[in-house]
Design a protein around this motif. Structure first.
Motif, short mmCIF file in Angstrom:
data_model
loop_
_atom_site.label_atom_id
_atom_site.label_comp_id
_atom_site.label_asym_id
_atom_site.label_seq_id
_atom_site.Cartn_x
_atom_site.Cartn_y
_atom_site.Cartn_z
N ASP A 113 0.06 -3.74 9.16
CA ASP A 113 -1.22 -3.09 8.92
C ASP A 113 -2.39 -3.81 9.60
O ASP A 113 -3.52 -3.36 9.53
CB ASP A 113 -1.49 -2.94 7.42
N ASP B 233 0.83 1.12 12.30
CA ASP B 233 0.12 0.33 11.29
C ASP B 233 0.49 0.64 9.85
O ASP B 233 -0.18 0.21 8.93
CB ASP B 233 -1.39 0.45 11.49
N SER B 234 1.58 1.39 9.64
CA SER B 234 2.03 1.66 8.27
C SER B 234 3.50 2.06 8.27
O SER B 234 4.03 2.54 9.28
CB SER B 234 1.20 2.79 7.65
N GLU C 26 3.88 5.81 9.02
CA GLU C 26 3.87 6.11 10.46
C GLU C 26 5.20 5.73 11.09
O GLU C 26 5.71 6.43 11.96
CB GLU C 26 2.73 5.36 11.16
N SER D 220 9.15 -5.60 10.65
CA SER D 220 8.14 -5.12 9.71
C SER D 220 7.51 -6.24 8.90
O SER D 220 8.19 -7.18 8.47
CB SER D 220 8.78 -4.11 8.73
N MET E 177 1.76 -4.60 3.04
CA MET E 177 1.04 -3.46 3.62
C MET E 177 0.66 -2.51 2.49
O MET E 177 1.37 -2.43 1.49
CB MET E 177 1.93 -2.72 4.63
N ASN F 291 5.18 -1.30 0.84
CA ASN F 291 5.41 -2.64 1.40
C ASN F 291 6.70 -2.68 2.21
O ASN F 291 7.46 -1.71 2.26
CB ASN F 291 5.37 -3.72 0.30
#
Length: 123
Positions: free
Chosen positions: A8, A32-33, A36, A51, A55, A59
């Motif tokens: 993120d 950013d997620s 996504e 990853s 976030m 998470n």
């Protein structure tokens, strides 16, 4: 080889992509997620997912569980600044590797690129 990086923090994504592509010759896409990332996984194929843990909304462990529940067996590396207590939880949920972020980008990205090649070659 192609890597999907999920974090993120936009500056961290940019730094990660730069280090992996320029210094380690590993092409990567960034999002950013976790949400996504799930959309990207529907349209494109990746050899490894890298990853973050911390976030919003979903998470890294929840993201990992979600992709494993969908029978997506792409190697998964949890790359996080959150303590090592997460390592056991990540591995129990199907992560292939766990790397702790450090304040030394050169060292952490060298380690990350080594792990990426290891998980790709062992899967």
């Amino acid at each position: 080889m192609k890597v999907l990086i999920v974090d993120d923090d936009p500056s961290f994504l940019e730094l990660s992509k730069t280090f992996l592509e320029i210094f380690h010759d590993i092409p990567s896409d960034t999002v950013d997620s976790a949400g996504e990332a799930l959309k990207m996984l529907e349209k494109d194929s990746y050899d490894v997912i890298v990853s973050d843990y911390d976030m919003p909304v979903m998470n890294g462990i929840t993201f990992l569980r979600t992709i494993r529940d969908k029978r997506i067996n792409i190697p998964f590396i949890l790359f996080t600044g959150v303590g090592e207590e997460l390592m056991h939880q990540a591995m129990q949920n199907g992560a292939n590797s766990f790397i702790l972020k450090t304040s030394d980008p050169r060292t952490q990205y060298s380690e990350l690129s080594k792990r990426i090649w290891q998980v790709v070659n062992s899967s």
